[in-house]
Design an enzyme around this catalytic site. Sequence first.
Site, PDB file in Angstrom:
ATOM      1  N   GLU A  75       0.817  -1.200   0.000  1.00 34.81           N
ATOM      2  CA  GLU A  75       0.000   0.000   0.000  1.00 34.81           C
ATOM      3  C   GLU A  75       0.862   1.267   0.000  1.00 34.81           C
ATOM      4  OE1 GLU A  75      -3.733  -0.024   1.513  1.00 34.81           O
ATOM      5  OE2 GLU A  75      -3.719   1.813   0.312  1.00 34.81           O
ATOM      6  N   ASP A  76       1.896   1.250   0.813  1.00 38.22           N
ATOM      7  CA  ASP A  76       2.631   2.492   1.078  1.00 38.22           C
ATOM      8  C   ASP A  76       4.015   2.590   0.452  1.00 38.22           C
ATOM      9  OD1 ASP A  76       0.483   3.227   2.604  1.00 38.22           O
ATOM     10  OD2 ASP A  76       1.375   2.613   4.512  1.00 38.22           O
ATOM     11  N   ASP A 258     -20.542  -2.075  42.002  1.00 35.24           N
ATOM     12  CA  ASP A 258     -20.380  -2.599  43.342  1.00 35.24           C
ATOM     13  C   ASP A 258     -20.416  -4.114  43.372  1.00 35.24           C
ATOM     14  OD1 ASP A 258     -19.737  -0.507  44.812  1.00 35.24           O
ATOM     15  OD2 ASP A 258     -21.729  -0.116  45.644  1.00 35.24           O
TER      16      ASP A 258
END
Length: 491
Positions: A75-76, A258
């Site tokens: 992708e990059d 609680d």
Amino acid sequence: MTIDRIIKKFESNNPGVKTDVLKKAFLFAEKAHAGQMRKNNEPYIQHPLHTAYILAEIRADLPTVTAGILHDVPEDTDITLEEIEEEFGAEVASLVKGVTKLGKIKYRGIERYRENLKKMFLAMTSDLRVIFIKFCDRLNNLRTLDALPEEKRRRIAAETLEIYAPIAGLLGIERLKWQMEDICFKYLYPEKFNELEYKYEVEKKLERQRFLQKVKKILIPKLNEANIDYQIEARFKHLYSIFKKMQEKDRKFNEIYDVFALRIIVPSIDDCYKVLGVIHTIWRPKPNRFKDYIAVPKPNGYRSLHTTIFGPEGKPTEFQIRTKEMHEEALYGIAAHWYYKAKNSGEYQQPYWIQEIVDIQKEITNTSELVKNIKMDIFRDRIFVFSPRGDVFELPEKSTPVDFAYAVHSNIGNKASGVLVNDKLGRLDQELKNGDMVEIIVEKNRQHPSKDWLKFVKTKRARDRIKQYAKKSTIENIKHLLPRIREDGKK
Ligand code: MN
């Protein structure tokens, strides 16, 4: 993050497996991403490394962790999938390809949501491991959201809460689900988050610790007396689940948190029931709060014993009792299933609903229809019912005996004429409950299912079979015309 930490983590869960490929993937990705920075000013390689580390944590296998390191390379950077395949083989390359495909979504708003969901489901049905990588990628992105502009942060957080977290839950990967939800909660409702965090972590922390000490002091000698090997831990409640419970049930913070929670981990299933016995002899159990998810697991595979008792000072205290294997499964879901199955070299069996998605998407190409159908069939909770022989069938919630009959066999469905549910005479259209034992009464001479069943069946399988018959019977009805046409020869 360093590659050595990833390797160490992976090896701790997979002793003896050769991990050279992880180092190789690291050097490859580091070179590919050289010079790139993340928005938070870290070198880019930190992101895939963190992704791979989370994958190792959830017990993903070697090709998946490797693909995690490489997942943003095509992708990059200039490097192509072909090159990855040459270096790392077809399996790793196909995982990286799957993640890359998931990444590109250009739509906005509701369209974006639908496309996203569709892509997730498609990826899920071809190789679940792609989803694991995408989840871990997303989790690391969430952890570094601070570096992004407000608008983008909110969009990513909302998308994660709507799509990623529910799917993680569906796959039983509780650990990822909680982590995602709490981070998204913080970004989407900052004030609520801070308020709850303060109450839970600051105001009540000491009180909680003091109380749990008290419980342990009573419990531990009894466990020792019974000769049980145990690990005992306080259970952290994640903030988003407290927030949701407060909203859904309109209850006050104190009522929910609680309730004190403990988890006991023991070596065997036998020990689970022994511990339960010990607890119930010391304290009075709260009615209707005992759940045996070991005998009847939850649809996503979750197993444990749950009970709530009135502890010291009359305070309700929740216990979860489970074996180590169940504990890991609860945290890592399908990922852990895979891990255990692979270790014992058994076959991995896909959950039933994944096959349903495959079937649905074969038929429906229109995206919004597809999503609607998948959500109807899959996002509904599921139940387990038993045949008289003890076979287990997984069905959508509110399924009927007819759905069950078709899940067993088409012929049983077609010839069903009555039903025994838990040995009592029932109706074919009644809603089945988790854990029911169902016996279909078959009428041998019956030729076809009733079209009326279409009004109440819940599964696609039953619907299809009944419709198929309905169609066939139309042909049956005009069949007497057919030979005459054929005999004419020409017409
Ligand atoms: Mn990424």
